[in-house]
Design a protein around this motif. Structure first.
Motif, PDB file in Angstrom:
ATOM      1  N   ASP A  72      62.360   5.969  42.535  1.00  0.00           N
ATOM      2  CA  ASP A  72      62.271   6.101  40.937  1.00  0.00           C
ATOM      3  C   ASP A  72      61.243   7.050  40.603  1.00  0.00           C
ATOM      4  O   ASP A  72      60.007   6.537  40.705  1.00  0.00           O
ATOM      5  N   VAL A  73      61.420   8.152  40.159  1.00  0.00           N
ATOM      6  CA  VAL A  73      60.488   9.299  39.820  1.00  0.00           C
ATOM      7  C   VAL A  73      60.536   9.167  38.189  1.00  0.00           C
ATOM      8  O   VAL A  73      61.412   9.679  37.557  1.00  0.00           O
ATOM      9  N   TRP A  74      59.211   9.100  37.610  1.00  0.00           N
ATOM     10  CA  TRP A  74      58.927   9.108  36.161  1.00  0.00           C
ATOM     11  C   TRP A  74      58.599  10.509  35.983  1.00  0.00           C
ATOM     12  O   TRP A  74      57.544  10.974  36.334  1.00  0.00           O
TER      13      TRP A  74
ATOM     14  N   MET B 272      60.131  14.178  25.886  1.00  0.00           N
ATOM     15  CA  MET B 272      60.669  13.050  26.224  1.00  0.00           C
ATOM     16  C   MET B 272      59.646  12.520  27.312  1.00  0.00           C
ATOM     17  O   MET B 272      59.495  13.112  28.348  1.00  0.00           O
ATOM     18  N   VAL B 273      59.200  11.063  27.070  1.00  0.00           N
ATOM     19  CA  VAL B 273      58.296  10.526  27.898  1.00  0.00           C
ATOM     20  C   VAL B 273      59.066   9.297  28.663  1.00  0.00           C
ATOM     21  O   VAL B 273      59.669   8.410  28.256  1.00  0.00           O
ATOM     22  N   GLY B 274      58.631   9.087  29.880  1.00  0.00           N
ATOM     23  CA  GLY B 274      59.224   7.968  30.688  1.00  0.00           C
ATOM     24  C   GLY B 274      60.527   8.334  31.180  1.00  0.00           C
ATOM     25  O   GLY B 274      61.252   7.231  31.391  1.00  0.00           O
ATOM     26  N   VAL B 275      60.865   9.587  31.375  1.00  0.00           N
ATOM     27  CA  VAL B 275      62.330   9.928  31.789  1.00  0.00           C
ATOM     28  C   VAL B 275      62.488   9.397  33.332  1.00  0.00           C
ATOM     29  O   VAL B 275      61.682  10.128  34.024  1.00  0.00           O
ATOM     30  N   HIS B 276      63.255   8.670  33.706  1.00  0.00           N
ATOM     31  CA  HIS B 276      63.618   8.282  35.130  1.00  0.00           C
ATOM     32  C   HIS B 276      64.942   7.443  35.413  1.00  0.00           C
ATOM     33  O   HIS B 276      65.734   7.193  34.324  1.00  0.00           O
ATOM     34  N   ALA B 277      65.446   7.557  36.492  1.00  0.00           N
ATOM     35  CA  ALA B 277      66.691   7.012  36.855  1.00  0.00           C
ATOM     36  C   ALA B 277      66.256   6.252  38.400  1.00  0.00           C
ATOM     37  O   ALA B 277      65.642   7.019  39.250  1.00  0.00           O
ATOM     38  N   GLN B 278      66.700   4.930  38.430  1.00  0.00           N
ATOM     39  CA  GLN B 278      66.593   4.411  39.867  1.00  0.00           C
ATOM     40  C   GLN B 278      67.580   4.522  40.647  1.00  0.00           C
ATOM     41  O   GLN B 278      68.503   3.977  40.635  1.00  0.00           O
ATOM     42  N   GLY B 279      67.622   5.610  41.359  1.00  0.00           N
ATOM     43  CA  GLY B 279      68.613   5.935  42.148  1.00  0.00           C
ATOM     44  C   GLY B 279      68.610   5.008  43.523  1.00  0.00           C
ATOM     45  O   GLY B 279      67.713   4.477  44.248  1.00  0.00           O
ATOM     46  N   THR B 280      69.884   4.460  44.065  1.00  0.00           N
ATOM     47  CA  THR B 280      69.976   3.423  44.952  1.00  0.00           C
ATOM     48  C   THR B 280      71.133   4.063  46.118  1.00  0.00           C
ATOM     49  O   THR B 280      71.959   4.379  45.951  1.00  0.00           O
ATOM     50  N   LYS B 281      70.794   3.804  47.391  1.00  0.00           N
ATOM     51  CA  LYS B 281      71.512   4.124  48.520  1.00  0.00           C
ATOM     52  C   LYS B 281      71.635   2.900  49.519  1.00  0.00           C
ATOM     53  O   LYS B 281      70.412   2.371  49.799  1.00  0.00           O
ATOM     54  N   PHE B 282      72.922   2.734  49.824  1.00  0.00           N
ATOM     55  CA  PHE B 282      72.979   1.618  51.104  1.00  0.00           C
ATOM     56  C   PHE B 282      73.339   2.388  52.382  1.00  0.00           C
ATOM     57  O   PHE B 282      74.332   2.931  52.488  1.00  0.00           O
TER      58      PHE B 282
ATOM     59  N   ALA C 206      57.950  20.790  32.868  1.00  0.00           N
ATOM     60  CA  ALA C 206      58.211  19.313  33.062  1.00  0.00           C
ATOM     61  C   ALA C 206      57.366  18.797  34.345  1.00  0.00           C
ATOM     62  O   ALA C 206      56.934  19.564  35.148  1.00  0.00           O
ATOM     63  N   TYR C 207      56.925  17.559  34.256  1.00  0.00           N
ATOM     64  CA  TYR C 207      56.112  17.133  35.024  1.00  0.00           C
ATOM     65  C   TYR C 207      56.438  15.556  35.399  1.00  0.00           C
ATOM     66  O   TYR C 207      57.073  15.085  34.679  1.00  0.00           O
ATOM     67  N   TYR C 208      55.895  15.243  36.835  1.00  0.00           N
ATOM     68  CA  TYR C 208      55.851  13.642  37.062  1.00  0.00           C
ATOM     69  C   TYR C 208      54.727  12.958  37.229  1.00  0.00           C
ATOM     70  O   TYR C 208      53.920  13.792  37.512  1.00  0.00           O
ATOM     71  N   TYR C 209      54.742  11.839  37.026  1.00  0.00           N
ATOM     72  CA  TYR C 209      53.436  11.083  37.297  1.00  0.00           C
ATOM     73  C   TYR C 209      53.481   9.560  37.723  1.00  0.00           C
ATOM     74  O   TYR C 209      52.377   8.937  38.085  1.00  0.00           O
ATOM     75  N   SER C 210      54.577   9.312  38.341  1.00  0.00           N
ATOM     76  CA  SER C 210      54.516   7.982  38.963  1.00  0.00           C
ATOM     77  C   SER C 210      56.105   7.932  39.828  1.00  0.00           C
ATOM     78  O   SER C 210      56.949   8.619  39.364  1.00  0.00           O
ATOM     79  N   ILE C 211      55.980   7.198  41.045  1.00  0.00           N
ATOM     80  CA  ILE C 211      57.015   7.153  42.101  1.00  0.00           C
ATOM     81  C   ILE C 211      56.882   5.562  42.476  1.00  0.00           C
ATOM     82  O   ILE C 211      55.942   5.147  42.889  1.00  0.00           O
ATOM     83  N   VAL C 212      58.175   5.057  42.179  1.00  0.00           N
ATOM     84  CA  VAL C 212      58.396   3.675  42.775  1.00  0.00           C
ATOM     85  C   VAL C 212      59.433   3.765  44.000  1.00  0.00           C
ATOM     86  O   VAL C 212      60.537   4.282  43.797  1.00  0.00           O
ATOM     87  N   PHE C 213      58.791   3.409  45.294  1.00  0.00           N
ATOM     88  CA  PHE C 213      59.502   3.167  46.328  1.00  0.00           C
ATOM     89  C   PHE C 213      59.898   1.698  46.790  1.00  0.00           C
ATOM     90  O   PHE C 213      59.113   0.753  46.395  1.00  0.00           O
TER      91      PHE C 213
END
Length: 245
Positions: free
Chosen positions: A160-162, A191-201, A229-236
């Motif tokens: 998830d990249v913000w 637009m602040v906090g733009v993100h999508a939690q991509g999932t793969k199995f 455009a810039y990013y400021y957080s990634i959730v793994f």
């Protein structure tokens, strides 16, 4: 008068012990020769005769055994009919003897499930223009808990990249070579906090050997950045299921 008596000592010299017979030349006593080999059940009974105990009266069977040891009922494993459509010679499991002399079956199958995760913050890094550019990676080492058999590994991966998208800006994010999310701001404000939690199995392309370990990595990607455009957080997030049967 001519005497026909012959002393015993003269006769003993003519006698010899054959198979199964003992002869004491000093006393002239003849007796049965009992073998001392392990497993011999022949003995001399209380009436002086040779005795072989009846097997059915001597063998006691417990759980998993049947029969009394006689010719008509030999001692054997108390089995049951194979209930499966497949061939028992090909697919039947084994039974083994441990160091204590106890019967053991094949090791039980194992399934383990583990969660890994990490959240990382950054100082407003521009979204790269080139599509599917690796911006960071996350790696963990997984271990097969089964020390008997190899295991198959299945993983569920989330990245998830913000981002922040000023007016007119755009950017995409994804995993590895797969861009899974793209958005462009067509409005007049940021637009602040733009993100999508991509999932793969995924089914991993390797098999873990008994007790073996191996690394698994996740690569966060971004691209097609424009308009500041810039990013400021990634959730793994990584979830691993390890199955050995």
């Amino acid at each position: 008068m001519i005497s026909a008596e012959i002393p015993c000592s003269d006769v003993r010299a003519c006698l010899s012990a054959g198979p199964g017979i003992n002869l004491d030349q000093a006393t002239g006593q003849i007796s049965a020769h009992l073998s001392g080999q392990a497993g011999n059940n022949v003995s001399v009974g209380p009436d002086g005769g040779l005795l072989v105990p009846t097997a059915g009266g001597q063998v006691l069977t417990g759980c998993g055994l049947s029969g009394n040891g006689s010719a008509s009922a030999p001692v054997k494993a108390n089995t049951q009919a194979w209930p499966y459509a497949c061939n028992v010679d090909t697919f039947g499991g084994g039974v083994y003897c441990d160091s204590q002399g106890r019967l053991r079956s094949e090791p039980r199958g194992m399934i383990s499930f583990t969660n890994y995760g990490e959240s990382r913050d950054y100082n407003d890094i521009p979204v790269p223009a080139a599509q599917n550019t690796v911006i960071d990676s996350f790696s963990v080492t997984i271990t097969n808990p089964d020390t008997c058999r190899p295991a198959k590994v299945f993983t569920e991966r989330e990245i998830d990249v913000w981002m922040v998208l000023p007016a007119g800006a755009g950017g995409g994010t994804g995993q590895g070579s797969d861009e899974m999310f793209y958005v462009r701001n067509t409005g007049t404000g940021s637009m602040v906090g733009v993100h999508a939690q991509g999932t793969k199995f995924l089914t991993e392309s390797f098999t873990l050997g008994p007790g073996a370990s191996a690394p698994i990595s996740l690569s966060a990607t971004a691209g097609r950045g424009s308009g500041g455009a810039y990013y400021y957080s990634i959730v793994f997030l990584l979830r691993a299921m390890i199955i050995s049967l």
